[in-house]
Design a protein around this motif. Structure first.
Motif, short mmCIF file in Angstrom:
data_model
loop_
_atom_site.label_atom_id
_atom_site.label_comp_id
_atom_site.label_asym_id
_atom_site.label_seq_id
_atom_site.Cartn_x
_atom_site.Cartn_y
_atom_site.Cartn_z
N THR A 73 -5.71 1.98 2.92
CA THR A 73 -5.11 3.10 2.19
C THR A 73 -5.27 4.40 2.98
OG1 THR A 73 -5.48 2.08 0.03
CG2 THR A 73 -5.20 4.47 0.08
N GLY A 126 -11.07 1.01 -11.26
CA GLY A 126 -11.20 0.01 -10.21
C GLY A 126 -12.22 -1.06 -10.52
N ASN A 155 -13.78 -2.71 -2.82
CA ASN A 155 -12.84 -3.30 -1.86
C ASN A 155 -12.67 -2.34 -0.68
OD1 ASN A 155 -10.76 -4.50 -0.46
ND2 ASN A 155 -9.52 -4.93 -2.28
N ARG A 156 -13.59 -2.44 0.27
CA ARG A 156 -13.59 -1.52 1.41
C ARG A 156 -12.42 -1.77 2.35
NH1 ARG A 156 -16.90 2.92 0.64
NH2 ARG A 156 -18.27 2.26 -1.07
N ILE A 205 0.84 -1.21 0.00
CA ILE A 205 0.00 0.00 0.00
C ILE A 205 0.87 1.25 0.00
CG2 ILE A 205 -1.55 1.39 1.42
CD1 ILE A 205 -3.08 -0.64 -0.03
N GLN A 263 -12.66 5.34 -10.35
CA GLN A 263 -13.70 4.35 -10.05
C GLN A 263 -13.94 3.42 -11.24
OE1 GLN A 263 -17.27 5.88 -8.24
NE2 GLN A 263 -16.15 7.27 -6.90
N LYS A 319 -10.07 3.85 -7.03
CA LYS A 319 -9.88 2.48 -7.53
C LYS A 319 -10.52 1.46 -6.59
CE LYS A 319 -5.96 0.29 -6.96
NZ LYS A 319 -4.55 -0.19 -7.07
N HIS A 320 -10.30 1.61 -5.29
CA HIS A 320 -10.84 0.64 -4.33
C HIS A 320 -12.36 0.71 -4.24
CE1 HIS A 320 -6.82 -0.32 -3.39
NE2 HIS A 320 -6.57 0.68 -2.57
N LEU A 345 -6.18 6.07 -5.51
CA LEU A 345 -6.33 4.78 -4.85
C LEU A 345 -7.71 4.59 -4.23
CD1 LEU A 345 -2.80 4.57 -3.20
CD2 LEU A 345 -3.63 3.26 -5.17
N SER A 346 -8.26 5.63 -3.63
CA SER A 346 -9.60 5.48 -3.05
C SER A 346 -10.64 5.26 -4.14
CB SER A 346 -9.96 6.69 -2.20
OG SER A 346 -10.05 7.87 -2.99
N ALA A 348 -9.32 -2.62 1.47
CA ALA A 348 -8.18 -1.91 0.88
C ALA A 348 -8.34 -0.39 1.03
CB ALA A 348 -8.02 -2.29 -0.58
N LEU A 349 -9.58 0.09 0.92
CA LEU A 349 -9.84 1.52 1.08
C LEU A 349 -9.45 1.98 2.49
CD1 LEU A 349 -11.04 4.25 0.18
CD2 LEU A 349 -13.27 3.40 0.96
#
Length: 432
Positions: free
Chosen positions: A307, A75, A300-301, A4, A72, A294-295, A291-292, A303-304
């Motif tokens: 991050t 992702g 993918n909460r 990360i 988004q 994408k997650h 990154l947010s 990974a969010l």
């Protein structure tokens, strides 16, 4: 280093380099005209540069909105939609640029009603403005490309583009001014050419490295109703938020001027320390955006949340580092900017406000990026309205007793409220 953190730095470091190169375009112009033998040339570049900064700042939503929506789509592996987001952004950019070109004369007239400048500076600034305004399609188009590249987790291309623009600007401006004997017009032409060189490079990079996406290009689907409604909803909120931000920034500068030339100089110099910190934190905000988004697109909460936690770790560490650096070397930095002892002495009275900026303000930058990636732009707007209201209430509540200190106290509260209100409003977004 964890994966990360590697992802965060992979986006943040090139973004920081890009941010640092932005003021170099203006600095190069000022340096060149500074050797032409007249202060009016410097004044013209300063006025023209400020005017374009204000205009393009307002349209910054094109970059931010495009970045969040693209991240988004990336992702969720919807490359077709990601491609069409770029098309929509470029199309809207060109329409807005066309409006600026059509309205350039009333814009200039209104601007010069607000900006107080000598007749010589006005005449030279007008020449600079009417040349550089033709760069609006390139500048706004680059906003779309930059946001799209960041949304696609690629911050290296915007860095390459920014470096190329600076090189072209230096070479072209030096040629026009010193080889052809042009003055302000030569500097303006150099800037104009650099802007289109950046746009051309962005387009060529897209063609070279995103060639497989060309199959998704579609004129018919650019203006799909549902997609355009979402595009404008996101960008409307960012636009209104930017207006609030501009209102606070302009008020801070103009009100500082009312306290006299020395106070204005002090505020301007101290704000350079805030600007330096913002260049670094914006790089991490871009990482949060990419990154947010994408997650969230990948749903993918876990990974969010990871991050966000790591981003705040970096933010806190950098805030502590900058507080220490400013505490040790901040006054020495001010002496690099000016040798006016009266200004340096007066700055000591307000310096402790600057020491509060990193720790008070870092969360606002990071949460801006996270919310842009999540396209939670209404949340950002609400936080900015609260923070702006707090700024004006505190200033007008304490100005009679504290003077310029009230202005700085209001600014610190404004940064704090942006971070706190966004943190409260975004808890459900991050933790659900």
């Amino acid at each position: 280093m964890t994966p990360i953190n590697k992802q965060i730095l992979h986006i943040a470091i090139p973004s920081i380099v890009s941010n640092i190169t932005v003021p170099l375009l203006g600095l190069v112009d000022v340096t060149i005209v500074g050797h032409l033998g007249s202060a009016s040339y410097i004044g013209a570049i300063a006025v023209g540069g400020m005017l374009f900064s204000m205009i393009y700042w307002i349209f910054g939503f094109l970059r931010m909105g495009t970045g969040g929506l693209t991240a988004q789509a990336y992702g969720s592996h919807n490359l077709k939609e990601a491609t069409r987001i770029l098309q929509r952004s470029i199309a809207v950019s060109m329409l807005l640029a066309l409006a600026l070109l059509i309205l350039q004369y009333p814009i200039r007239v209104i601007a010069f009603l607000i900006i107080d400048a000598s007749p010589d500076v006005r005449q030279l600034a007008a020449s600079y403005f009417h040349i550089c305004i033709w760069g609006a399609p390139a500048t706004l188009g680059l906003y779309g490309f930059t946001g799209w590249f960041i949304g696609m987790q690629n911050s290296r291309f915007p860095m390459f583009i920014a470096i190329t623009q600076n090189i072209v600007n230096i070479a072209a401006s030096l040629f026009f001014v010193f080889a052809l004997g042009m003055k302000v017009e030569g500097v303006a032409l150099g800037t104009l050419i650099a802007q289109y060189a950046g746009l051309l490079m962005a387009y060529l990079l897209w063609l070279r490295y995103y060639r497989p996406l060309r199959k998704h290009l579609s004129r018919k689907h650019i203006f799909e109703r549902e997609a355009m409604v979402r595009f404008f909803q996101v960008n409307r909120d960012i636009f209104l938020r930017t207006l609030c931000l501009v209102a606070v920034t302009v008020f801070f500068t103009s009100t500082g001027a009312a306290y006299g030339d020395v106070t204005l100089a002090v505020n301007t110099l101290l704000m350079q320390l805030f600007t330096l910190f913002s260049y670094i934190m914006d790089g991490f905000a871009y990482a949060g955006e990419a990154l947010s988004g994408k997650h969230i697109g990948a749903n993918n909460r876990t990974a969010l949340r990871l991050t966000v936690r790591n981003l705040f770790g970096w933010g806190l560490a950098l805030a502590l580092m900058f507080t220490l650096l400013y505490g040790i070397g901040g006054k020495g930095f001010l002496r690099l900017l000016t040798n006016d002892e009266q200004v340096i002495l007066a700055s000591a009275t307000y310096f402790y406000w600057v020491l509060a900026i990193p720790l008070v303000g870092f969360s606002a930058f990071l949460l801006d990026g996270i919310c842009i990636g999540a396209t939670a732009t209404r949340l950002m707007l609400r936080a900015m309205i609260v923070a702006s209201a707090g700024f004006f209430l505190v200033y007008y509540g304490f100005r009679s007793s504290l003077g310029n200190h009230a202005l700085w106290m209001a600014f610190i509260l404004y940064l704090l409220l942006r971070g706190v209100v966004q943190a409260i409003l975004s808890r459900r977004l991050i933790n659900k």
